[in-house]
Design a protein around this motif. Structure first.
Motif, PDB file in Angstrom:
ATOM      1  N   HIS A   1       0.826  -1.222   0.000  1.00 30.42           N
ATOM      2  CA  HIS A   1       0.000   0.000   0.000  1.00 30.42           C
ATOM      3  C   HIS A   1       0.859   1.271   0.000  1.00 30.42           C
ATOM      4  CE1 HIS A   1      -3.049  -2.927   1.058  1.00 30.42           C
ATOM      5  NE2 HIS A   1      -2.392  -3.221   2.163  1.00 30.42           N
ATOM      6  N   CYS A   2       2.001   1.227  -0.691  1.00 32.09           N
ATOM      7  CA  CYS A   2       2.904   2.389  -0.763  1.00 32.09           C
ATOM      8  C   CYS A   2       3.369   2.818   0.628  1.00 32.09           C
ATOM      9  CB  CYS A   2       2.269   3.570  -1.498  1.00 32.09           C
ATOM     10  SG  CYS A   2       1.784   3.179  -3.163  1.00 32.09           S
ATOM     11  N   THR A   3       3.553   1.847   1.505  1.00 32.10           N
ATOM     12  CA  THR A   3       4.092   2.145   2.841  1.00 32.10           C
ATOM     13  C   THR A   3       5.100   1.047   3.193  1.00 32.10           C
ATOM     14  OG1 THR A   3       2.306   0.916   3.913  1.00 32.10           O
ATOM     15  CG2 THR A   3       1.975   3.291   3.700  1.00 32.10           C
ATOM     16  N   MET A   4       6.190   0.994   2.454  1.00 35.26           N
ATOM     17  CA  MET A   4       7.174  -0.070   2.705  1.00 35.26           C
ATOM     18  C   MET A   4       7.831   0.047   4.082  1.00 35.26           C
ATOM     19  SD  MET A   4       8.658  -0.520  -1.120  1.00 35.26           S
ATOM     20  CE  MET A   4       9.476  -2.064  -1.066  1.00 35.26           C
ATOM     21  N   PRO A   5       8.231   1.251   4.526  1.00 32.51           N
ATOM     22  CA  PRO A   5       8.809   1.313   5.879  1.00 32.51           C
ATOM     23  C   PRO A   5       7.819   0.848   6.952  1.00 32.51           C
ATOM     24  CG  PRO A   5       9.381   3.279   4.661  1.00 32.51           C
ATOM     25  CD  PRO A   5       8.374   2.532   3.820  1.00 32.51           C
ATOM     26  N   LEU A   6       6.542   1.145   6.774  1.00 29.95           N
ATOM     27  CA  LEU A   6       5.554   0.694   7.763  1.00 29.95           C
ATOM     28  C   LEU A   6       5.477  -0.829   7.784  1.00 29.95           C
ATOM     29  CD1 LEU A   6       3.306   1.224   9.828  1.00 29.95           C
ATOM     30  CD2 LEU A   6       1.691   1.297   7.921  1.00 29.95           C
ATOM     31  N   HIS A   7       5.495  -1.444   6.598  1.00 26.59           N
ATOM     32  CA  HIS A   7       5.423  -2.907   6.565  1.00 26.59           C
ATOM     33  C   HIS A   7       6.684  -3.539   7.148  1.00 26.59           C
ATOM     34  CE1 HIS A   7       1.678  -2.313   4.485  1.00 26.59           C
ATOM     35  NE2 HIS A   7       1.449  -3.604   4.643  1.00 26.59           N
ATOM     36  N   GLU A   8       7.799  -2.840   6.966  1.00 28.02           N
ATOM     37  CA  GLU A   8       9.030  -3.326   7.614  1.00 28.02           C
ATOM     38  C   GLU A   8       8.848  -3.275   9.142  1.00 28.02           C
ATOM     39  OE1 GLU A   8      13.389  -1.732   7.102  1.00 28.02           O
ATOM     40  OE2 GLU A   8      12.393  -2.095   5.172  1.00 28.02           O
ATOM     41  N   TRP A   9       8.277  -2.170   9.599  1.00 28.47           N
ATOM     42  CA  TRP A   9       8.017  -2.028  11.039  1.00 28.47           C
ATOM     43  C   TRP A   9       7.051  -3.110  11.534  1.00 28.47           C
ATOM     44  CZ3 TRP A   9       3.554  -0.885  13.857  1.00 28.47           C
ATOM     45  CH2 TRP A   9       3.762  -0.519  15.209  1.00 28.47           C
ATOM     46  N   LEU A  10       6.047  -3.421  10.697  1.00 31.73           N
ATOM     47  CA  LEU A  10       5.071  -4.454  11.064  1.00 31.73           C
ATOM     48  C   LEU A  10       5.664  -5.862  10.945  1.00 31.73           C
ATOM     49  CD1 LEU A  10       1.924  -3.073   9.149  1.00 31.73           C
ATOM     50  CD2 LEU A  10       2.096  -3.350  11.632  1.00 31.73           C
ATOM     51  N   GLN A  11       6.820  -5.930  10.283  1.00 30.68           N
ATOM     52  CA  GLN A  11       7.503  -7.204  10.032  1.00 30.68           C
ATOM     53  C   GLN A  11       6.658  -8.160   9.182  1.00 30.68           C
ATOM     54  OE1 GLN A  11       8.669  -8.342  14.065  1.00 30.68           O
ATOM     55  NE2 GLN A  11      10.642  -7.400  13.710  1.00 30.68           N
ATOM     56  N   VAL A  12       6.001  -7.582   8.200  1.00 25.87           N
ATOM     57  CA  VAL A  12       5.311  -8.389   7.185  1.00 25.87           C
ATOM     58  C   VAL A  12       5.595  -7.729   5.836  1.00 25.87           C
ATOM     59  CG1 VAL A  12       3.437  -9.232   8.681  1.00 25.87           C
ATOM     60  CG2 VAL A  12       3.135  -7.073   7.452  1.00 25.87           C
ATOM     61  N   THR A  13       5.531  -8.523   4.770  1.00 26.24           N
ATOM     62  CA  THR A  13       5.804  -7.910   3.462  1.00 26.24           C
ATOM     63  C   THR A  13       4.548  -7.269   2.886  1.00 26.24           C
ATOM     64  OG1 THR A  13       5.421 -10.066   2.496  1.00 26.24           O
ATOM     65  CG2 THR A  13       7.731  -9.421   2.793  1.00 26.24           C
ATOM     66  N   ALA A  14       3.403  -7.749   3.343  1.00 21.67           N
ATOM     67  CA  ALA A  14       2.159  -7.242   2.760  1.00 21.67           C
ATOM     68  C   ALA A  14       1.004  -7.453   3.732  1.00 21.67           C
ATOM     69  CB  ALA A  14       1.860  -7.989   1.456  1.00 21.67           C
ATOM     70  N   THR A  15      -0.068  -6.707   3.507  1.00 20.20           N
ATOM     71  CA  THR A  15      -1.307  -6.893   4.265  1.00 20.20           C
ATOM     72  C   THR A  15      -2.472  -6.858   3.269  1.00 20.20           C
ATOM     73  OG1 THR A  15      -1.288  -4.505   4.677  1.00 20.20           O
ATOM     74  CG2 THR A  15      -0.577  -5.902   6.494  1.00 20.20           C
ATOM     75  N   THR A  16      -3.618  -7.314   3.730  1.00 19.29           N
ATOM     76  CA  THR A  16      -4.853  -7.162   2.951  1.00 19.29           C
ATOM     77  C   THR A  16      -5.638  -6.030   3.615  1.00 19.29           C
ATOM     78  OG1 THR A  16      -4.856  -9.548   2.614  1.00 19.29           O
ATOM     79  CG2 THR A  16      -6.891  -8.382   2.078  1.00 19.29           C
ATOM     80  N   ARG A  17      -6.210  -5.161   2.797  1.00 16.56           N
ATOM     81  CA  ARG A  17      -6.877  -3.985   3.376  1.00 16.56           C
ATOM     82  C   ARG A  17      -8.321  -3.864   2.884  1.00 16.56           C
ATOM     83  NH1 ARG A  17      -4.983   1.828   1.452  1.00 16.56           N
ATOM     84  NH2 ARG A  17      -6.222   1.138  -0.335  1.00 16.56           N
ATOM     85  N   ALA A  18      -9.231  -3.735   3.831  1.00 15.96           N
ATOM     86  CA  ALA A  18     -10.623  -3.375   3.497  1.00 15.96           C
ATOM     87  C   ALA A  18     -10.808  -1.930   3.945  1.00 15.96           C
ATOM     88  CB  ALA A  18     -11.597  -4.277   4.230  1.00 15.96           C
TER      89      ALA A  18
END
Ligand code: C6P
Length: 417
Positions: A372-389
């Motif tokens: 979702h154009c937030t790579m540093p956030l996903h690094e912080w979350l320690q996942v490569t991707a999420t599903t978003r509703a």
């Protein structure tokens, strides 16, 4: 108020009739369950018809033609600018600059303000939940000017850790750039508290309103913010149009971003004088019909009312939270329901987010998957991707149920217990 009672007060069925796309079956024959509103919102008939009205009746360039069509289209565009001013509570209509979207608005400030006012060693205060549009332009200008990027830490549940604000905000902080509402975590940020502290230190504040303005969460004077960027297409308006709000004093101090027609007062062979606001930052031909369409979108949402919109979206989000939390292996990222807007991103153990989105699509449920154009956030979350509703006011409680049923279907496909 019960769900049934609110849905009857809000009359979501009547609202949905304004959105032609919501009623069109998908190629597989299923009804569309559109839960990708954070990416772009659907357009009501009133906006679509305004675009057609413009092209059929008064298509011309603005601020140029001394003819009837030119007059009419200029009046319509300036009326739309006034609607934007009212929407965000700005003092002056000249403080409203039309851009192509949030991305361009933030680039404009990074370039036109940053290049002129940032000195080596100055600090820009960001955080890891920012969209790339509110991160990369600051990285670029910081590199160029020798400025330093600092970051407000996040709490474990995905809020800004304001207890650390006094440490990261210094006398060298020149600008705090912060999103009003995270496009992944859904976090609604406490802009008032941040702005008060930033201003006390002499720093400016830029709010990325891409996700917050469509839900009515921004007034540029309460709290006081210096720059606000947002996109028309997430506010039920056309693509290709966005807004930069800036305080007059700041916009006047800044040099132009793009140069060419419309932004000048006088051009000589060797030098030029620039036009007054807002034209100084509106080089070239504006997205005219799109700006006028944005005006129609603002009329539309204000006709429904942001209080009613917020109440309905809150119900959708609460229901999603309740039901999603009951699904084994599903983990919602971000804070609790009381501190977020209508965005819910999650992971499901054993199903890659891209597979999840594809399986949901088979059931007619449109969501977004990825970083979702937030790579540093996903690094912080320690996942490569999420599903978003991400929910809008035209979504129904039944659509939340459809999302949860589709997730259960995806889990079955992956034979998860
Ligand atoms: N987020 C999403 O699916 P533009 O592309 O300029 O209209 O908006 C950029 C942008 C900036 N800030 C935030 C918080 C955003 O969410 C977005 C766009 C979309 O989340 C597309 S990546």
């Amino acid at each position: 108020m019960s769900h049934v009672a609110l849905e009857s007060v809000f009359d979501v069925t009547a609202i949905r009739r304004d959105f032609p796309i919501l009623d069109k079956p998908l190629p597989n024959g299923l009804p569309l369950v559109y839960l990708d509103n954070g990416a772009t919102a659907q357009k009501p008939r009133q906006v679509i018809e305004k675009l057609v009205e413009c092209y059929e009746n008064y298509n011309a360039n603005v601020h140029r033609g001394i003819h009837a069509l030119g007059d009419r289209v200029t009046t319509e565009l300036e009326e739309a600018r006034e609607k934007v001013r009212t929407l965000i509570g700005a003092d002056e209509v000249e403080e409203i600059i039309f851009t192509s979207g949030t991305t361009m608005s933030i680039n404009l400030v990074a370039d036109a303000w940053g290049r002129k006012f940032l000195q080596p060693g100055d600090e820009l205060l960001l955080n890891e939940m920012e969209h790339h549009a509110n991160l990369v332009p600051w990285q670029q200008i910081a590199h160029e000017r020798g400025a330093v990027l600092r970051f407000i830490p996040l709490t474990a549940d995905g809020r800004l850790d304001l207890s650390a604000l006094d440490d990261v905000l210094t006398d060298r902080t020149k600008l705090v750039a912060v999103t009003g509402l995270s496009n992944v975590l859904g976090t609604i940020n406490p802009i008032g508290e941040i702005a008060a502290k930033a201003h006390a230190r002499g720093s400016l504040v830029l709010v990325d309103g891409a996700q917050s303005v469509p839900h009515g969460y921004v007034d540029v004077n309460c709290p006081q913010i210096d720059f606000l960027a947002f996109s028309g297409h997430k506010l039920y308006g056309p693509t290709g149009i966005g807004v930069l709000y800036g305080r007059r004093r700041l916009l006047e101090q800044m040099d132009p971003f793009l140069c060419g027609g419309n932004m000048i007062r006088r051009v000589r062979k060797e030098s030029s004088d620039f036009a007054d606001l807002p034209s100084k930052f509106e080089a070239g031909t504006l997205p005219v019909a799109q700006a006028i369409g944005l005006g129609a979108a603002i009329d539309y949402v204000q006709g429904i009312g942001f209080d009613a919109i917020a109440a309905h979206e809150r119900q959708l989000t609460e229901r999603a939270f309740r039901q999603l939390n009951e699904i084994p292996g599903l983990k919602i990222v971000g804070p609790g329901v009381s501190e977020r807007g209508s965005i819910v991103s999650f992971t499901v153990e054993g199903v890659h987010p891209h597979d999840m989105a594809e399986l949901l699509d088979r059931r007619g449920v449109a969501v977004r998957a990825g970083h979702h154009c937030t790579m540093p956030l996903h690094e912080w979350l320690q996942v490569t991707a999420t599903t978003r509703a991400s929910f809008a006011f035209y979504n129904t409680l039944a659509e939340v149920d459809a999302l949860c049923e589709a997730i259960q279907y995806a889990r079955k496909v992956f034979r998860l217990k």
